[in-house]
Design an enzyme around this catalytic site. Sequence first.
Site, short mmCIF file in Angstrom:
data_model
loop_
_atom_site.label_atom_id
_atom_site.label_comp_id
_atom_site.label_asym_id
_atom_site.label_seq_id
_atom_site.Cartn_x
_atom_site.Cartn_y
_atom_site.Cartn_z
N ASP A 31 -12.74 -9.96 4.06
CA ASP A 31 -13.60 -9.56 2.76
C ASP A 31 -14.42 -11.35 3.01
O ASP A 31 -15.39 -11.21 2.73
CB ASP A 31 -13.46 -9.47 1.61
CG ASP A 31 -13.94 -7.67 1.58
OD1 ASP A 31 -13.69 -6.76 3.06
OD2 ASP A 31 -13.92 -6.88 0.69
N TYR A 69 0.36 -1.25 -0.05
CA TYR A 69 0.23 0.05 0.12
C TYR A 69 1.10 1.37 -0.08
O TYR A 69 0.59 2.30 -0.69
CB TYR A 69 -0.96 0.38 1.06
CG TYR A 69 -2.39 -1.34 1.25
CD1 TYR A 69 -2.14 -2.14 1.07
CD2 TYR A 69 -3.91 -0.51 0.76
CE1 TYR A 69 -3.24 -3.01 0.74
CE2 TYR A 69 -4.52 -1.17 0.96
CZ TYR A 69 -4.45 -2.63 1.42
OH TYR A 69 -5.50 -3.52 0.80
N ASP A 124 -6.64 -7.70 4.18
CA ASP A 124 -8.27 -6.49 3.34
C ASP A 124 -8.75 -8.07 2.67
O ASP A 124 -9.73 -8.02 3.06
CB ASP A 124 -7.00 -5.43 1.98
CG ASP A 124 -8.51 -4.89 1.21
OD1 ASP A 124 -8.04 -5.66 -0.06
OD2 ASP A 124 -9.39 -4.97 1.27
C1 LIG Z 1 -10.74 1.16 0.18
C2 LIG Z 1 -9.04 0.12 0.66
C3 LIG Z 1 -7.82 1.27 -0.10
C4 LIG Z 1 -9.80 0.13 1.32
C5 LIG Z 1 -7.68 -0.76 1.86
O1 LIG Z 1 -7.77 -1.60 0.85
O2 LIG Z 1 -7.56 -1.40 2.96
C6 LIG Z 1 -10.14 -0.68 1.36
O3 LIG Z 1 -10.69 -1.99 0.86
C7 LIG Z 1 -11.03 -0.91 2.93
O4 LIG Z 1 -10.66 -2.95 2.97
O5 LIG Z 1 -10.74 -0.10 4.48
MG LIG Z 2 -10.86 -3.57 1.79
#
Ligand SMILES: CC(C)[C@H](C(=O)O)[C@@H](O)C(=O)O
Ligand SMILES: [Mg+2]
Length: 348
Positions: free
Chosen positions: A246, A136, A242
């Site tokens: 999800d 990142y 990340d």
């Molecule tokens: C929007 C993106 C930069 C962010 C990340 O990857 O951290 C999102 O996916 C999250 O999980 O907060």
């Molecule tokens: Mg995310």
Amino acid sequence: MLIALFPGDGIGPEIIAQARRVLDALAIEGLTYEEGLVGGAAYKAVGHPLPPETLDIARRADAILFGAVGDPDCDSLERHLRPEQAILGLRKALGLFSNLRPAKVFPELADASALKKEVASAIDLLIVRETNGDVYFGEKGMRKTPDGLREGYDIMSYNEEQVRKIAHQGFQAARARRGKLCSVDKANVLETSQLWRDVVIEVSAEYPDVALSHMYVDNAAMQLVRDPGQFDVIVTGNMFGDILSDQASMCVGSIGMLASATLNDSNQGLYEPIHGSAPDIAGQGKANPLATVLSAGMMLRYSLGLPEQADRIEAAVAKALANGARSPDLGGTMNTVEMGDAVLAALN
Ligand SMILES: CC(C)[C@H](C(=O)O)[C@@H](O)C(=O)O
Ligand SMILES: [Mg+2]
Ligand SMILES: NC(=O)c1ccc[n+]([C@@H]2O[C@H](COP(=O)([O-])OP(=O)(O)OC[C@H]3O[C@@H](n4cnc5c(N)ncnc54)[C@H](O)[C@@H]3O)[C@@H](O)[C@H]2O)c1
């Protein structure tokens, strides 16, 4: 106590509005709010996704309640102007390195999981994700190869201090839970991960009471579906966290249910749902606000020292679900405001 309210884009304003209703219903003395523009909304208004005045509010605040950023209108902007730079910029500017993403199934939602009910019912894990390093924030860009081909690059890197800090977060979380810590990396391929694993092992000497294991990220993704109940705390890097968080959301029923806290060394925190601005449902009243309401609960617990009030929010969400509150992502038809109403009605 000053709360910075950053609704952002898409469903962000819709879900923040419901969290604010719940916070107001708690009638906590001394809670004040200051709203700021972030993301595409900020870019369209003042030409930058994280304007100085917003960053000033964030620095002065005891905690930040963040909706979501992301706007398809802005996807072709130069990277530093894209909406996502708001959340990345806040994490970096405030040193918010420790991103806590709990995933625990509400019994009422076990049927909503993509997994078999008996598999989903066993889920009670916490992903501790490092959010100030990795690809990142490494050197990145576009260049030409010697034979003239376009080439994109993003350097993955972690230094031992970054790994040590998040490792301590993971071990301390595991110590306060069921005493198991799984460090997820890709050390069979990446030098960055090899350092990660080496430092986590070094830190483990300070936590003899915590059972440490290591798992490659591809195996972890598979195990999260096969047997998510095996996990107590997962500690991992920015990119892997990340993705796995999800995935974990669908194990418990919906991405609209998962809250998060991102903390720095002084326990100032940014609280947000793990999902995004959901442009595909924005403005339609379809957004599930519960992840944001639960994030507000985490804010009261971690940054404002109000655990009883946090318990009230969590109990109200559980009761609202038990009373049958379901937004479309949970198989129901209730709109965003009605979901907020259900939580308010359940608040004791
Ligand atoms: C929007 C993106 C930069 C962010 C990340 O990857 O951290 C999102 O996916 C999250 O999980 O907060
Ligand atoms: Mg995310
Ligand atoms: N922290 C953040 O601000 C954050 C996090 C993730 C993505 N994003 C951004 O959001 C935008 C959209 O990204 P995406 O579509 O990949 O991810 P997303 O999380 O916004 O949406 C993914 C899917 O989940 C659904 N969804 C998300 N939140 C929901 C909720 N509360 N209730 C019901 N359904 C919900 C969406 O409708 C969509 O179908 C992009 O610009 C992305 O960069 C921002």
